[in-house]
Design a protein around this motif. Structure first.
Motif, PDB file in Angstrom:
ATOM      1  N   SER A 198       0.906  -1.134  -0.177  1.00  0.00           N
ATOM      2  CA  SER A 198       0.173   0.075   0.048  1.00  0.00           C
ATOM      3  C   SER A 198       0.859   0.981   0.029  1.00  0.00           C
ATOM      4  O   SER A 198       1.937   1.140   0.759  1.00  0.00           O
ATOM      5  CB  SER A 198      -0.848   0.109   1.362  1.00  0.00           C
ATOM      6  OG  SER A 198      -1.508   1.391   1.579  1.00  0.00           O
ATOM      7  N   PRO A 199       0.520   2.271  -0.538  1.00  0.00           N
ATOM      8  CA  PRO A 199       1.106   3.615  -0.352  1.00  0.00           C
ATOM      9  C   PRO A 199       1.087   4.183   0.841  1.00  0.00           C
ATOM     10  O   PRO A 199       2.054   5.058   1.145  1.00  0.00           O
ATOM     11  CB  PRO A 199       0.526   4.372  -1.539  1.00  0.00           C
ATOM     12  CG  PRO A 199      -0.573   3.809  -1.938  1.00  0.00           C
ATOM     13  CD  PRO A 199      -0.767   2.635  -1.534  1.00  0.00           C
ATOM     14  N   PHE A 200       0.245   3.750   1.789  1.00  0.00           N
ATOM     15  CA  PHE A 200       0.258   4.238   3.230  1.00  0.00           C
ATOM     16  C   PHE A 200       0.103   3.168   4.246  1.00  0.00           C
ATOM     17  O   PHE A 200      -0.450   2.339   3.853  1.00  0.00           O
ATOM     18  CB  PHE A 200      -0.907   5.312   3.320  1.00  0.00           C
ATOM     19  CG  PHE A 200      -0.742   6.367   2.332  1.00  0.00           C
ATOM     20  CD1 PHE A 200      -0.240   7.460   2.514  1.00  0.00           C
ATOM     21  CD2 PHE A 200      -1.696   6.229   1.234  1.00  0.00           C
ATOM     22  CE1 PHE A 200      -0.144   8.423   1.617  1.00  0.00           C
ATOM     23  CE2 PHE A 200      -1.621   7.310   0.239  1.00  0.00           C
ATOM     24  CZ  PHE A 200      -0.998   8.391   0.397  1.00  0.00           C
ATOM     25  N   GLY A 267      -4.352   1.245   4.377  1.00  0.00           N
ATOM     26  CA  GLY A 267      -3.699   2.375   4.306  1.00  0.00           C
ATOM     27  C   GLY A 267      -4.099   3.289   3.202  1.00  0.00           C
ATOM     28  O   GLY A 267      -4.276   4.524   3.391  1.00  0.00           O
ATOM     29  N   ASN A 268      -4.770   2.808   2.059  1.00  0.00           N
ATOM     30  CA  ASN A 268      -5.171   3.605   0.985  1.00  0.00           C
ATOM     31  C   ASN A 268      -6.676   3.954   1.153  1.00  0.00           C
ATOM     32  O   ASN A 268      -7.035   4.720   0.128  1.00  0.00           O
ATOM     33  CB  ASN A 268      -4.961   2.735  -0.127  1.00  0.00           C
ATOM     34  CG  ASN A 268      -4.756   3.339  -1.583  1.00  0.00           C
ATOM     35  OD1 ASN A 268      -4.460   4.548  -1.566  1.00  0.00           O
ATOM     36  ND2 ASN A 268      -5.283   2.864  -2.590  1.00  0.00           N
ATOM     37  N   LEU A 269      -7.221   3.928   2.083  1.00  0.00           N
ATOM     38  CA  LEU A 269      -8.595   4.420   2.345  1.00  0.00           C
ATOM     39  C   LEU A 269      -8.718   5.582   3.220  1.00  0.00           C
ATOM     40  O   LEU A 269      -7.767   5.713   4.052  1.00  0.00           O
ATOM     41  CB  LEU A 269      -9.633   3.394   2.903  1.00  0.00           C
ATOM     42  CG  LEU A 269      -9.790   1.892   2.347  1.00  0.00           C
ATOM     43  CD1 LEU A 269     -10.532   0.910   2.836  1.00  0.00           C
ATOM     44  CD2 LEU A 269     -10.663   2.340   0.932  1.00  0.00           C
ATOM     45  N   PRO A 360      -9.557  -4.258 -10.431  1.00  0.00           N
ATOM     46  CA  PRO A 360      -8.579  -2.939 -10.411  1.00  0.00           C
ATOM     47  C   PRO A 360      -7.451  -3.146  -9.241  1.00  0.00           C
ATOM     48  O   PRO A 360      -6.299  -2.560  -9.296  1.00  0.00           O
ATOM     49  CB  PRO A 360      -9.446  -1.708  -9.970  1.00  0.00           C
ATOM     50  CG  PRO A 360     -10.844  -2.332  -9.318  1.00  0.00           C
ATOM     51  CD  PRO A 360     -10.613  -3.632  -9.908  1.00  0.00           C
ATOM     52  N   TYR A 361      -7.936  -3.843  -8.026  1.00  0.00           N
ATOM     53  CA  TYR A 361      -6.591  -4.085  -7.259  1.00  0.00           C
ATOM     54  C   TYR A 361      -5.790  -5.670  -7.341  1.00  0.00           C
ATOM     55  O   TYR A 361      -4.980  -6.174  -6.654  1.00  0.00           O
ATOM     56  CB  TYR A 361      -7.063  -4.116  -5.851  1.00  0.00           C
ATOM     57  CG  TYR A 361      -7.603  -2.725  -5.453  1.00  0.00           C
ATOM     58  CD1 TYR A 361      -8.841  -2.559  -5.814  1.00  0.00           C
ATOM     59  CD2 TYR A 361      -6.782  -2.017  -4.584  1.00  0.00           C
ATOM     60  CE1 TYR A 361      -9.543  -1.440  -5.499  1.00  0.00           C
ATOM     61  CE2 TYR A 361      -7.442  -0.770  -4.299  1.00  0.00           C
ATOM     62  CZ  TYR A 361      -8.553  -0.444  -4.772  1.00  0.00           C
ATOM     63  OH  TYR A 361      -9.203   1.043  -4.600  1.00  0.00           O
ATOM     64  N   GLY A 362      -6.326  -6.316  -8.342  1.00  0.00           N
ATOM     65  CA  GLY A 362      -5.638  -7.714  -8.685  1.00  0.00           C
ATOM     66  C   GLY A 362      -5.991  -8.380  -7.589  1.00  0.00           C
ATOM     67  O   GLY A 362      -5.244  -9.295  -7.482  1.00  0.00           O
TER      68      GLY A 362
HETATM   69  C1  LIG Z   1      -5.434   3.628  -3.762  1.00  0.00           C
HETATM   70  O1  LIG Z   1      -6.546   4.081  -3.876  1.00  0.00           O
HETATM   71  C2  LIG Z   1      -6.603   5.151  -5.255  1.00  0.00           C
HETATM   72  C3  LIG Z   1      -7.665   5.758  -5.125  1.00  0.00           C
HETATM   73  O2  LIG Z   1      -8.818   4.934  -4.974  1.00  0.00           O
HETATM   74  C4  LIG Z   1      -6.501   4.267  -6.246  1.00  0.00           C
HETATM   75  O3  LIG Z   1      -6.343   4.912  -7.433  1.00  0.00           O
HETATM   76  C5  LIG Z   1      -5.073   3.266  -6.369  1.00  0.00           C
HETATM   77  O4  LIG Z   1      -4.971   2.292  -7.413  1.00  0.00           O
HETATM   78  C6  LIG Z   1      -5.035   2.761  -4.868  1.00  0.00           C
HETATM   79  N1  LIG Z   1      -3.667   2.253  -5.052  1.00  0.00           N
HETATM   80  C7  LIG Z   1      -3.588   0.999  -4.276  1.00  0.00           C
HETATM   81  C8  LIG Z   1      -1.989   0.427  -4.297  1.00  0.00           C
HETATM   82  O5  LIG Z   1      -4.363   0.330  -3.794  1.00  0.00           O
END
Ligand SMILES: *[C@@H]1O[C@H](CO)[C@@H](O)[C@H](O)[C@H]1NC(C)=O
Ligand SMILES: *[C@@H]1O[C@H](CO)[C@@H](O)[C@H](O)[C@H]1NC(C)=O
Ligand SMILES: *[C@@H]1O[C@H](CO)[C@@H](O)[C@H](O)[C@H]1NC(C)=O
Ligand SMILES: *[C@@H]1O[C@H](CO)[C@@H](O)[C@H](O)[C@H]1NC(C)=O
Length: 374
Positions: A198-200, A267-269, A360-362
């Motif tokens: 996660s980025p965070f 972390g990403n929410l 989208p998140y695989g």
């Molecule tokens: C984090 O959330 C953003 C916005 O919903 C999304 O575009 C992005 O792909 C997400 N990144 C990850 C690593 O989940």
């Protein structure tokens, strides 16, 4: 070695940490000896006048470092390279070398924090821990290490806002970065994890951290912080996208479940995803380190440790699991020694291309490839 440690410490005082990178760091066993007298001397200048809240933060961080360092020490006493190989690693020295380095880092973190406390006229806490369950076997140990490093990063991020002295903040940030590095290494050693999921990280306050780690204390450890009630995921091994989550705590009983809510956060929410407690489900797109709270309100909790700390609806939690949805070649190499196109992993690797992601998140539905680890 002494010169290296001093240079690192000086870089906190003269904030130009960049030049530290130019210094080769010996990584072999026994290299990173801490010269406590040098450290205490330097830290006296930095920390003699720190605020009580800073002392509390350092004291709490030291307890977590003692916990981590003590855990790894016992892990290294118990497991040798053959044990790692018996647990599936093609070369047991690969994980062993990493665990040895991480153990030394945690030990040095604890000693530096303790020196800072002593220089400020405060005493570190001495706490007792019991890691028997976490050290049951190599797999349990590595899964626990992985979660502990995530919690460590969350704890430092969540305390940053409390720290008054910029130099203490700078030290905490320097340690935090290394907890994050440990997280990446333990994710890789899991074989199925995403190295950087996660980025965070999710910043957590000390009460929330205690809800997660309180089970490891085997005696009094008076941090002065009231823990949130602990929450247990009773079916962590089954968790993947769409799975029902079963949560348990002494803070509520089954008859009250109808009025309670499960709150899921990564972390990403920006805020938790709420569900009625008896319909708690891993939502599509949730993976990596995932936290759960139980609340008595359907309102989401913010992914903001300052605002969440004044929320009056938390009944229990957080609990944590790591949901692995994207096994990566790096982890496969760490465990198997190479990417084995003839094994069951070949389909994972083939499907790990973005074009084959299920969403989208695989997040996959390949049994073992997408599940909780703790
Ligand atoms: C984090 O959330 C953003 C916005 O919903 C999304 O575009 C992005 O792909 C997400 N990144 C990850 C690593 O989940
Ligand atoms: C490693 O530890 C196991 C017990 O966990 C023991 O049977 C084995 O002899 C040890 N191997 C080495 C090389 O020390
Ligand atoms: C749920 O928690 C209660 C009390 O903490 C405990 O007695 C019970 O065994 C737990 N149930 C499960 C399934 O873990
Ligand atoms: C931490 O956050 C929780 C909500 O999860 C709150 O109940 C608690 O009072 C906070 N603790 C501290 C020390 O801020």
């Amino acid at each position: 070695m002494k010169a290296f440690i001093s240079t690192v410490l000086v870089s906190f005082i003269i904030p130009s940490a960049l030049f530290v990178h130019a210094i080769p760091t010996p990584r072999g066993s026994g290299d990173r000896v801490v010269d406590r007298s040098t450290m205490t001397h330097l830290y006296e200048k930095r920390t003699a006048d720190i605020a009580d809240i800073d002392k509390l933060v350092i004291k709490f961080a030291d307890v977590l470092e003692q916990l981590e360092g003590g855990f790894y020490k016992l892990a290294l006493d118990k497991f040798n390279a053959s044990d790692f190989e018996a647990a599936g690693f093609s070369d047991g020295d690969v994980p062993l070398q990493q665990i040895q380095i991480i153990q030394k880092d945690e030990d040095i973190h604890a000693k530096v924090l303790e020196s800072a406390l002593e220089a400020a006229g405060a005493s570190p806490l001495t706490c007792q821990f019991n890691f028997d369950a976490a050290l049951y076997d190599v797999g349990t140990m590595l899964a626990t290490a992985r979660v502990a490093e995530v919690i460590g990063s969350s704890a430092y991020s969540g305390s940053a806002n409390l720290i008054q002295d910029p130099k203490v903040l700078s030290l905490a940030a320097a340690i935090l970065a290394i907890e994050g590095s440990h997280s990446t290494v333990t994710n890789i050693l899991s074989g199925s994890g995403t190295a950087v999921p996660s980025p965070f990280v999710v910043p957590l306050n000390a009460s929330e951290v205690l809800a997660l780690v309180g089970g490891f204390f085997s005696g009094p450890c008076d941090t002065g912080i009231v823990p949130n009630p602990a929450l247990t995921i009773t079916n962590a091994a089954d968790l993947r996208t769409g799975a029902a989550v079963s949560l348990n705590s002494t803070a509520f009983d089954s008859s009250s479940q109808g009025n309670l809510f499960c709150q899921i956060l990564t972390g990403n929410l920006t805020e938790t995803i709420p569900y009625p407690l008896n319909e708690c489900t891993i939502p599509y797109g949730v993976s990596g380190p995932t936290y759960f709270w139980v609340t008595d309100s359907s309102d989401p909790l913010p992914n903001d440790v300052i605002d969440r700390s004044t929320n009056t609806h938390v009944v229990a939690g957080p609990a944590i699991t790591i949901i692995d949805c994207d096994p990566q070649a790096l982890g496969i190499i760490a465990v198997e020694g190479e990417v084995p196109y003839t094994s069951t992993y070949d389909s994972y690797v083939a499907e790990a291309s973005p074009t084959n992601y299920v969403g989208p998140y695989g997040c996959w539905f390949h049994g073992k490839s997408c599940q909780g680890t703790h």
